[in-house]
Write a protein that holds these residues in place. Sequence first.
Motif, PDB file in Angstrom:
ATOM      1  N   ALA A  41      -8.587  40.076  69.212  1.00 53.74           N
ATOM      2  CA  ALA A  41      -9.593  39.184  68.646  1.00 53.74           C
ATOM      3  C   ALA A  41      -9.307  37.733  69.000  1.00 53.74           C
ATOM      4  N   VAL A  42      -8.069  37.304  68.831  1.00 57.63           N
ATOM      5  CA  VAL A  42      -7.708  35.912  69.124  1.00 57.63           C
ATOM      6  C   VAL A  42      -7.894  35.608  70.605  1.00 57.63           C
ATOM      7  N   GLU A  43      -7.517  36.557  71.462  1.00 59.29           N
ATOM      8  CA  GLU A  43      -7.693  36.372  72.908  1.00 59.29           C
ATOM      9  C   GLU A  43      -9.168  36.204  73.262  1.00 59.29           C
ATOM     10  N   THR A  54     -17.476  38.715  63.172  1.00 55.75           N
ATOM     11  CA  THR A  54     -17.376  39.658  62.054  1.00 55.75           C
ATOM     12  C   THR A  54     -15.959  40.214  62.101  1.00 55.75           C
ATOM     13  N   LEU A  55     -15.269  40.155  60.975  1.00 56.05           N
ATOM     14  CA  LEU A  55     -13.842  40.480  60.954  1.00 56.05           C
ATOM     15  C   LEU A  55     -13.525  41.444  59.821  1.00 56.05           C
ATOM     16  N   ASP A  56     -13.005  42.611  60.166  1.00 52.20           N
ATOM     17  CA  ASP A  56     -12.583  43.597  59.165  1.00 52.20           C
ATOM     18  C   ASP A  56     -11.350  43.074  58.450  1.00 52.20           C
ATOM     19  N   GLU A  66      -4.295  37.654  58.479  1.00 54.72           N
ATOM     20  CA  GLU A  66      -3.467  37.007  59.500  1.00 54.72           C
ATOM     21  C   GLU A  66      -4.295  36.652  60.733  1.00 54.72           C
ATOM     22  N   THR A  67      -5.225  37.534  61.081  1.00 57.73           N
ATOM     23  CA  THR A  67      -6.114  37.246  62.212  1.00 57.73           C
ATOM     24  C   THR A  67      -6.961  36.014  61.922  1.00 57.73           C
ATOM     25  N   LEU A  70      -4.959  32.869  62.402  1.00 57.35           N
ATOM     26  CA  LEU A  70      -4.771  32.567  63.820  1.00 57.35           C
ATOM     27  C   LEU A  70      -6.049  31.988  64.432  1.00 57.35           C
ATOM     28  N   ILE A  71      -7.198  32.535  64.044  1.00 61.27           N
ATOM     29  CA  ILE A  71      -8.474  32.036  64.562  1.00 61.27           C
ATOM     30  C   ILE A  71      -8.691  30.596  64.117  1.00 61.27           C
ATOM     31  N   MET A  72      -8.406  30.301  62.853  1.00 60.03           N
ATOM     32  CA  MET A  72      -8.616  28.946  62.342  1.00 60.03           C
ATOM     33  C   MET A  72      -7.654  27.943  62.959  1.00 60.03           C
ATOM     34  N   GLU A  73      -6.479  28.411  63.373  1.00 58.71           N
ATOM     35  CA  GLU A  73      -5.520  27.536  64.041  1.00 58.71           C
ATOM     36  C   GLU A  73      -5.875  27.339  65.515  1.00 58.71           C
TER      37      GLU A  73
END
Length: 232
Positions: A41-43, A54-56, A66-67, A70-73
């Motif tokens: 997802a981050v990649e 959309t994120l489970d 945690e995902t 990472l996305i917000m960072e």
Amino acid sequence: MPRVKVLIVDDSPFIRKALLRIFESEPDIEVSGVAKDGKEAVEKVIELEPDVITLDIMMPGIDGIETLKLIMETRPTPVLMLSQYTHEGAELTLNALDLGAMDFIDKSSTGLMDFSGLAKEIISKIKAIAGSKPFKISTPSVALNKHSDKGIIDVVAIGTSTGGPPALQVLLTKFPRDISFGLLIVQHMPHGFTGPLSKRLDAMCDIHIKEAEDGDKIEQGIALIEPLHCLF
């Protein structure tokens, strides 16, 4: 208007396919990519630069929380969490909203074999949060005057929807314990989530906050959050 580009992140092949079908039926939305775990997802967020994700919330390995961090960072993006009504699921969902997620869908409100029943709500929320700027909860610099309300008002009514739980946290933590009015709050969220939200806010605030029950009275210094199932 350009179509809303969506990245689907879910470890379930069935949910990924169901979301693909939902979005393919909507002319204003296009799926820019699909990811089966947090790392992928981050990649893809970096590579594809989607408008909405959309994120489970429950995934093996790097989970949804945690995902999201990472996305917000890495590249803050509007996120719609896919949650489920369990005690743990509700708490994790509220944590996700604190961390910058814009809204959530309770995917357990319909059976897996009828996931398309959520199509209208999912599409509506995707469009609502597209273009929004995610934010984490922080303490605002402006504090409320502890005595400015005396004798002016008896009740404050607050209605919130998308972005409501973080906004309520920012607002209600600024009220001192001795306010001379009661509060009535309606937060648009699925049945079963207003209880955990009330307890979470009550632990953070000087005023008392609880989920409304039959027979409750409006009292000074108390905020009642209406369970949505009592309204419809």
